[in-house]
Design a protein around this motif. Structure first.
Motif, mmCIF file in Angstrom:
data_model
loop_
_atom_site.group_PDB
_atom_site.id
_atom_site.type_symbol
_atom_site.label_atom_id
_atom_site.label_comp_id
_atom_site.label_asym_id
_atom_site.label_seq_id
_atom_site.Cartn_x
_atom_site.Cartn_y
_atom_site.Cartn_z
ATOM 1 N N VAL A 42 -21.363 -50.676 -10.092
ATOM 2 C CA VAL A 42 -21.315 -49.507 -9.231
ATOM 3 C C VAL A 42 -20.203 -48.587 -9.723
ATOM 4 N N GLY A 43 -20.570 -47.350 -9.969
ATOM 5 C CA GLY A 43 -19.587 -46.347 -10.342
ATOM 6 C C GLY A 43 -19.117 -45.593 -9.111
ATOM 7 N N PHE A 44 -17.869 -45.184 -9.100
ATOM 8 C CA PHE A 44 -17.328 -44.436 -7.957
ATOM 9 C C PHE A 44 -16.106 -43.654 -8.421
ATOM 10 N N THR A 45 -15.739 -42.685 -7.612
ATOM 11 C CA THR A 45 -14.586 -41.837 -7.930
ATOM 12 C C THR A 45 -13.588 -41.896 -6.795
ATOM 13 N N ILE A 46 -12.313 -42.088 -7.149
ATOM 14 C CA ILE A 46 -11.218 -42.085 -6.176
ATOM 15 C C ILE A 46 -10.424 -40.798 -6.343
ATOM 16 N N ALA A 47 -10.161 -40.140 -5.237
ATOM 17 C CA ALA A 47 -9.357 -38.919 -5.257
ATOM 18 C C ALA A 47 -7.903 -39.271 -4.970
ATOM 19 N N LEU A 48 -7.019 -38.821 -5.854
ATOM 20 C CA LEU A 48 -5.577 -39.006 -5.683
ATOM 21 C C LEU A 48 -4.948 -37.626 -5.648
ATOM 22 N N GLY A 49 -4.952 -37.006 -4.476
ATOM 23 C CA GLY A 49 -4.528 -35.624 -4.376
ATOM 24 C C GLY A 49 -5.532 -34.740 -5.094
ATOM 25 N N GLU A 50 -5.050 -33.945 -6.053
ATOM 26 C CA GLU A 50 -5.935 -33.086 -6.827
ATOM 27 C C GLU A 50 -6.599 -33.833 -7.983
ATOM 28 N N ARG A 51 -6.158 -35.052 -8.224
ATOM 29 C CA ARG A 51 -6.645 -35.831 -9.367
ATOM 30 C C ARG A 51 -7.836 -36.683 -8.964
ATOM 31 N N ARG A 52 -8.833 -36.718 -9.822
ATOM 32 C CA ARG A 52 -10.028 -37.516 -9.571
ATOM 33 C C ARG A 52 -10.120 -38.596 -10.652
ATOM 34 N N VAL A 53 -10.270 -39.851 -10.207
ATOM 35 C CA VAL A 53 -10.263 -40.983 -11.129
ATOM 36 C C VAL A 53 -11.611 -41.711 -11.053
ATOM 37 N N PRO A 54 -12.439 -41.599 -12.091
ATOM 38 C CA PRO A 54 -13.715 -42.340 -12.115
ATOM 39 C C PRO A 54 -13.481 -43.814 -12.493
ATOM 40 N N LEU A 55 -14.086 -44.700 -11.720
ATOM 41 C CA LEU A 55 -13.957 -46.141 -11.964
ATOM 42 C C LEU A 55 -15.335 -46.781 -11.932
ATOM 43 N N VAL A 56 -15.411 -47.994 -12.438
ATOM 44 C CA VAL A 56 -16.656 -48.743 -12.378
ATOM 45 C C VAL A 56 -16.332 -50.185 -11.993
ATOM 46 N N MET A 57 -17.128 -50.729 -11.085
ATOM 47 C CA MET A 57 -16.951 -52.111 -10.652
ATOM 48 C C MET A 57 -18.174 -52.910 -11.102
ATOM 49 N N THR A 58 -17.910 -54.066 -11.742
ATOM 50 C CA THR A 58 -18.982 -54.915 -12.257
ATOM 51 C C THR A 58 -18.949 -56.266 -11.560
ATOM 52 N N TYR A 59 -20.097 -56.675 -11.050
ATOM 53 C CA TYR A 59 -20.206 -57.969 -10.383
ATOM 54 C C TYR A 59 -20.560 -59.041 -11.424
ATOM 55 N N PRO A 60 -19.825 -60.154 -11.449
ATOM 56 C CA PRO A 60 -20.131 -61.211 -12.419
ATOM 57 C C PRO A 60 -21.324 -62.042 -11.975
ATOM 58 N N ASP A 61 -21.867 -62.834 -12.892
ATOM 59 C CA ASP A 61 -23.014 -63.687 -12.575
ATOM 60 C C ASP A 61 -22.706 -64.674 -11.460
ATOM 61 N N TYR A 62 -21.426 -65.069 -11.346
ATOM 62 C CA TYR A 62 -21.064 -66.110 -10.380
ATOM 63 C C TYR A 62 -20.497 -65.539 -9.075
ATOM 64 N N PHE A 63 -20.653 -64.233 -8.850
ATOM 65 C CA PHE A 63 -20.288 -63.669 -7.554
ATOM 66 C C PHE A 63 -21.170 -64.334 -6.479
ATOM 67 N N PRO A 64 -20.668 -64.646 -5.291
ATOM 68 C CA PRO A 64 -19.345 -64.314 -4.741
ATOM 69 C C PRO A 64 -18.272 -65.384 -4.970
ATOM 70 N N ASP A 65 -18.529 -66.329 -5.884
ATOM 71 C CA ASP A 65 -17.516 -67.347 -6.156
ATOM 72 C C ASP A 65 -16.469 -66.856 -7.151
ATOM 73 N N ALA A 66 -16.726 -65.763 -7.829
ATOM 74 C CA ALA A 66 -15.777 -65.151 -8.756
ATOM 75 C C ALA A 66 -15.692 -63.669 -8.429
ATOM 76 N N PRO A 67 -14.534 -63.028 -8.637
ATOM 77 C CA PRO A 67 -14.358 -61.634 -8.219
ATOM 78 C C PRO A 67 -14.986 -60.641 -9.184
ATOM 79 N N PRO A 68 -15.403 -59.480 -8.687
ATOM 80 C CA PRO A 68 -15.835 -58.406 -9.574
ATOM 81 C C PRO A 68 -14.635 -57.780 -10.267
ATOM 82 N N SER A 69 -14.880 -57.061 -11.342
ATOM 83 C CA SER A 69 -13.813 -56.380 -12.069
ATOM 84 C C SER A 69 -13.912 -54.879 -11.844
ATOM 85 N N VAL A 70 -12.744 -54.231 -11.783
ATOM 86 C CA VAL A 70 -12.675 -52.782 -11.613
ATOM 87 C C VAL A 70 -11.943 -52.213 -12.815
#
Length: 567
Positions: A42-70
């Motif tokens: 899942v891609g998403f954007t976080i706003a930090l004041g005037e700054r916009r930061v695009p991020l991506v979160m990836t779910y691993p094969d073993y979710f929910p027993d292992a955490p996703p990465s951002v």
């Protein structure tokens, strides 16, 4: 199996949770889900004041027993001081070391926003680090490592700044990593430090140990210019100006810190490269205090096969540092299923290979080897020399399972009043036996072994695989079918028997021999069924003297005396 195939309902909840968060806050936008194969991102954007930061979160094969990465949406982007390198994932509050299955992707997004917001706020101060990386995690990508012992760091810290001493660097390669460490500091009558080169194979290089000037800032991995400046400030720059071409090595030290720098020098330039220093901690006690008494005691080991090789290496780990090894055999590929040696020793005499393996564990060990078959087709002189050598040992181990070798070991031990330890792995890996004969405690070895044979016969349960029904006869057989675990158990217990015998009374072992089962078979009712054996007092330790010793000696001398000599 991928979690999407087994928990699609959880995936729907993840999508709903992130949609709810996007509707609740004004700093999250552009949430876009994507499925690549079976990988959910899942891609998403976080706003930090005037700054916009695009991020991506990836779910691993073993979710929910292992955490996703951002991670940053763009590669090679460094967003935070709490990030696994440029383009790497953010180290958030929810990580592999504290993850719980009820934590959601929405929680990860909130955590990413908190981290980046706090780092971007000067008034908030630095964000506390939750990193607790081991040294192994920190340097796992370093292929050139300089080992710096704790005691040597203390010694060098006491040297005056500007000291410039010769040093020998030992280097060897393991697992694709070059490992280097000082083996000698100083020369001639002024040796300040010396230790054996670790690793049975290695090479050495001459280098210089240079103590940096007090005003010089120590840099763990200096580049070429920084290393040159440090050497020049310490008055050692002339080592770089010599016309000699080839590899040049320097240990740059300040206080307890040190780094190894090498460079290839030509008539035109010098390029310097620094190793990653690995500080070796002060050795903490990991063996009982009583084991210090094992140093200096020589153990004779007859048979360097699957059992003997394991016993020798284990004894070296426990503190035994003097060995006599006897065996005629070479190591073949088939031996690797059980022997403590590895493929590098194929084609080598087992004694020589095991000697190297012992010194890999205990570099200061003194090992004497004889490539002979005790009790085999050898000259009488060779056999006599081997027996004389065994007589110098404090204890002898027979790991051959061959009666001819046992008889000769027994003769040495009985006459020289030395304890004998032996062991055998039973055919098929159903179990084994370990035993010892100590002077004036158990009968001499031959008598003890005879009592064991009677014990086997008294069980009344023949071993079905033996035509003659005598399971004890398998002790004298050819190489047996058993795996490394079977052999390892018997070798470990033999080692315990050797150590207990070397340390002397009071013994921690209340019986003279133990028959140990690994599976339900023969007399064993279950795995690790143990049958102790106690020997009956019998016989006498020591040489067999003639009843008329003095008279017989006088008569022998008289008969051997040349006839022309006066009486």
């Amino acid at each position: 199996m991928n979690w999407l195939l087994t928990q699609p309902g959880r995936a729907l909840k993840e999508k709903a949770g992130l949609a709810d968060l996007e509707g609740e806050v004004d700093w999250l936008s552009e949430v876009a889900w994507k499925l690549e194969g079976l990988s959910l991102t899942v891609g998403f954007t976080i706003a930090l004041g005037e700054r916009r930061v695009p991020l991506v979160m990836t779910y691993p094969d073993y979710f929910p027993d292992a955490p996703p990465s951002v991670k940053p949406a763009a590669a090679d982007v460094l967003l935070s001081g709490h990030q696994w390198g440029r383009g790497g994932e953010l180290c958030l509050e929810h990580r592999a070391d504290n993850w719980r299955a009820e934590i959601t992707g929405a929680d990860m997004v909130r955590s990413a926003h908190r981290l980046l917001s706090e780092e971007g706020d000067p008034a908030a101060g630095p964000v506390p680090s939750a990193h607790a990386l081991s040294l192994g995690q920190t340097i796992r990508g370093e292929d050139y490592r300089f080992l710096w012992p704790h005691a040597l760091a203390d010694l060098v810290a006491a040297l005056p700044p500007g000291a410039d001493l010769p040093v020998v660097i030992g280097e060897y390669k393991v697992g694709g990593v070059e490992l280097a460490r000082p083996t000698t500091i100083g020369e001639g009558d002024a040796i300040l430090w010396s230790e054996p080169l670790l690793g049975s194979e290695g090479r050495t290089y001459e280098a210089r140990l240079v103590l940096l000037a007090p005003e010089t800032r120590f840099i763990a991995k200096p580049d070429t210019d920084q290393a040159r400046e440090a050497l020049t400030a310490a008055g050692a720059g002339h080592h770089l100006d010599t016309p000699k071409e080839g590899l040049r090595l320097f240990v740059l030290a300040k206080g307890r810190d040190a780094t190894l720098v090498w460079g290839y020098q030509t008539s035109e330039k010098t390029a310097l490269f620094a190793y990653r220093t690995v500080p070796l901690p002060e050795a903490s006690p990991r063996l009982p205090d009583a084991y210090a008494a094992l140093a200096g005691k020589t153990v004779g080991l007859v048979g360097c096969g699957s059992v003997g090789s394991k016993v020798a290496v284990a004894l070296a780990r426990c503190g035994v540092d003097h060995f006599v090894l006897l065996d005629d055999d070479l190591l073949y590929p088939g031996n690797l299923v059980r022997n403590a040696l590895d493929g590098r020793a194929i084609g080598l005499n087992k004694t020589l290979a095991l000697s190297a393996a012992v010194r890999d564990v205990r570099p200061e060990a003194k090992v004497t080897t004889r490539n002979i078959r005790l009790g085999g087709q050898e000259s009488s002189g060779t056999t006599a020399q081997a027996l004389t050598l065994l007589e110098t040992c404090v204890l002898i181990v027979d790991a051959t399972a061959e009666p001819e070798a046992f008889n000769l070991c027994s003769s040495v031990c009985s006459n020289a009043r030395k304890p004998l330890v032996w062991g055998v792995v039973y055919a098929g890996g159903i179990g084994g036996v370990i035993a010892r004969a100590r002077p004036d405690v158990e009968p001499p070895p031959l008598l003890a072994r005879a009592q064991m044979a009677l014990w086997y016969q008294a069980r009344g349960t023949p071993w079905a695989a033996e035509d003659d029904g005598s399971y004890g006869a398998r002790e004298a057989g050819s190489p047996l079918v058993a795996d490394d675990a079977d052999v390892g158990v018997i070798a470990a217990h033999m080692t315990r028997l050797v150590i207990d015998t070397l340390l002397g009374a009071p013994s921690d072992l209340s019986h003279s021999a133990y028959v140990i089962g690994f599976k339900k078979s023969w007399i064993f009712d279950a795995p690790f069924d143990v049958w102790p054996i106690d020997f009956t007092p019998e016989g006498r330790w020591g040489p067999n003297f003639s009843e008329a010793l003095v008279e017989d000696l006088n008569r022998l001398v008289a008969e051997l005396k040349p006839k022309d000599e006066p009486a």
